[in-house]
Design an enzyme around this catalytic site. Structure first.
Site, short mmCIF file in Angstrom:
data_model
loop_
_atom_site.label_atom_id
_atom_site.label_comp_id
_atom_site.label_asym_id
_atom_site.label_seq_id
_atom_site.Cartn_x
_atom_site.Cartn_y
_atom_site.Cartn_z
N ASP A 52 29.85 -51.21 13.62
CA ASP A 52 29.69 -52.40 14.47
C ASP A 52 28.61 -52.14 15.53
O ASP A 52 27.75 -52.99 15.78
CB ASP A 52 31.01 -52.78 15.15
CG ASP A 52 31.99 -53.44 14.20
OD1 ASP A 52 31.56 -53.93 13.13
OD2 ASP A 52 33.19 -53.47 14.52
N GLU B 128 23.24 -50.12 6.84
CA GLU B 128 24.36 -50.39 7.77
C GLU B 128 25.08 -51.70 7.41
O GLU B 128 25.59 -52.41 8.29
CB GLU B 128 23.89 -50.32 9.22
CG GLU B 128 23.32 -48.92 9.52
CD GLU B 128 23.10 -48.62 10.96
OE1 GLU B 128 23.90 -49.09 11.79
OE2 GLU B 128 22.13 -47.89 11.26
N THR C 115 20.11 -41.23 6.87
CA THR C 115 18.95 -41.31 7.77
C THR C 115 18.90 -40.04 8.61
O THR C 115 19.92 -39.64 9.18
CB THR C 115 19.06 -42.55 8.68
OG1 THR C 115 19.11 -43.70 7.86
CG2 THR C 115 17.88 -42.65 9.64
N GLY D 283 -3.36 -63.81 5.11
CA GLY D 283 -4.05 -63.81 3.81
C GLY D 283 -4.40 -62.39 3.38
O GLY D 283 -3.61 -61.47 3.60
N ARG E 255 25.19 -51.90 13.83
CA ARG E 255 24.63 -53.19 13.38
C ARG E 255 23.91 -53.91 14.51
O ARG E 255 22.94 -54.63 14.28
CB ARG E 255 25.74 -54.03 12.74
CG ARG E 255 26.13 -53.47 11.38
CD ARG E 255 27.42 -54.00 10.80
NE ARG E 255 27.70 -53.28 9.54
CZ ARG E 255 28.84 -53.34 8.86
NH1 ARG E 255 29.83 -54.09 9.31
NH2 ARG E 255 29.00 -52.65 7.75
#
Ligand code: CAA
Length: 395
Positions: free
Chosen positions: A250, A377, A168, A353, A253
């Site tokens: 950690d 991750e 990234t 819709g 996340r």
């Protein structure tokens, strides 16, 4: 304390005034600066450099980093609240912010030397430079310890060779926290972490990934071709890289969980508004249980995600003092919030819709953006592995 105000779609937890303030600031910024450009950046896939620079000036790119290192000096809950608000408007901006904060800045702040903090944190935490994190390789994703890239010591340098993928901000990053194998015979204990300066010879940016969602967050391969990294750029100790990678994930996340919460809320709020306005068979569609029960499930999943995320943020805050792990809280928050984002985005398209499938509304973008939160991750399957291993006492 939980309020009884269930008539609105917004967060229902009382926060301290300073946390309310950061949430409000991020909300106003996102509405004013990001909302007008989000669809265009999604369409073109261009990197939103101007808005990211503005986010840096606002202090959003290094929220938890002390001011002496260029950050905003706030806590994890502030980070989560700001990220949630940014992602409610655009998950691409949120991804860039999340990687900069919780993968790059957190890694350097937690594991870097004083000199590394002064040199690399100040520009990245203040948003003047972009930071990235590189663990994954083409043949090493979830099984992160099997990487093939190599760093070989030569004098006071490491010569790095190999190919990393799914980075990234790879196409734009100034600095990258890189994990590579320096002692392959030792398995995961042979992985070391380095701070990479991307303007040095031997660093090559590979192909940019054409992606389903978060299209304005640039993702690419990066290649190392006899890249000579000064030994002083090693982050932590030799062989400590895998543990650094896991500990930093950690933190990451929790960021992905906050991102997912933002997407889920955006999908829910759009659906709630549409259910109140749109009529079919002579009634507002919200009066049909086929729609209203979906809204009830979305709202309940969102609030449960919020509690898991705030719990994880508080656990991380406590661990700043104790140095302990908050893997369980982080993985539970990421697992539940990312699946909630997908659930809500899916329901939102269905409630809308045909118009939900159209680029006239951002609902289809929420649907495309939500999916990545179940993948990067650590996939949902990896989160289940982490949670169950910890609960069973297998790790
Ligand atoms: N914190 C600190 N140490 C940790 C840890 C943590 N969270 N998790 C594991 N460790 C330690 C263990 O205690 C163990 O230490 P010892 O050697 O001293 O016993 C060591 O690390 C190895 O642990 P495991 O045996 O559990 O390792 P494993 O090989 O079985 O892997 C895994 C565990 C959970 C599967 C892990 O590999 C994992 O999380 N994989 C997913 C990787 C991932 O999330 N990749 C995404 C990359 S980032 C990205 O998406 C791109 C981007 O730009 C955003």
């Amino acid at each position: 304390m939980v309020t009884s105000d269930t008539a609105h779609a917004g967060p229902s937890l009382d926060l301290l005034p300073e946390h309310e303030m950061i949430r409000q600031t991020a909300r106003e910024f996102a509405q004013k600066e990001i909302a007008p450009v989000a669809a265009e950046f999604d369409e073109t896939g261009a990197f939103p450099a101007d808005t990211i620079a503005k986010m840096g000036a606002m202090g959003f790119m290094g929220i938890e980093i002390p001011e002496e290192y260029g950050g905003a000096g706030l806590d994890t809950l502030s980070y989560v609240l700001a990220l949630e608000e940014i992602c409610k408007v655009d998950a691409s901006h949120g991804t860039i912010m999340s990687v900069n904060n919780s993968l790059f800045c957190h890694a350097i702040y937690r594991f870097g030397s004083e000199e590394q903090k002064r040199k690399y944190l100040a520009p990245v935490a203040s948003g003047k430079a972009v930071g990235a994190y590189s663990l994954t390789e083409p043949m090493s994703g979830s099984d992160a310890a099997t990487m093939r890239s190599r760093g070989v010591r030569e004098g006071d340098e490491y010569v790095i060779n190999g190919r990393k993928s799914w980075v990234t901000s790879g196409p734009v990053a100034n600095y990258i926290v890189l994990f590579t194998m320096t002692a392959p015979e030792k398995g995961h204990k042979g992985i070391s972490a380095f701070i990479i300066e991307t303007d040095r010879p031997g660093f090559v940016r590979g192909k940019k990934e054409p992606k389903l969602g978060i299209r304005a967050s640039a993702t690419s391969e990066i290649l190392f071709e006899d890249y000579r990294c000064p030994a002083e750029n090693m982050l932590g100790e030799e062989g400590q890289g895998f543990k650094i990678a896991m500990a930093v994930l950690d933190a990451g996340r929790i960021g992905v969980a906050a991102q997912a919460l933002g997407i889920a809320e955006a999908a829910y709020e759009a659906s709630l508004g549409y259910a109140r306005e749109r009529e079919a068979f002579g009634r507002k569609i919200g009066q049909f249980q086929g729609i209203s029960f979906k809204l009830a499930d979305m709202k309940t999943h969102i609030e449960a995600s919020r509690l898991l995320i705030y719990q994880a943020a508080l656990a991380k805050e406590r661990c700043k003092e104790t140095g302990g792990r908050y893997s369980l809280e982080a993985s539970m928050a990421k697992l539940f919030a990312s699946e909630t984002a997908m659930f809500c985005a899916h329901a939102a398209v269905q409630i809308h819709g045909g118009i939900g499938y159209s680029k006239e509304l951002p609902v289809e973008r929420y649907f495309r953006d939500a999916k990545i939160t179940e993948i990067y991750e650590g996939t949902s399957e990896i989160q289940r592995l982490v949670i169950s291993r910890l609960e069973l006492g297998l790790r």
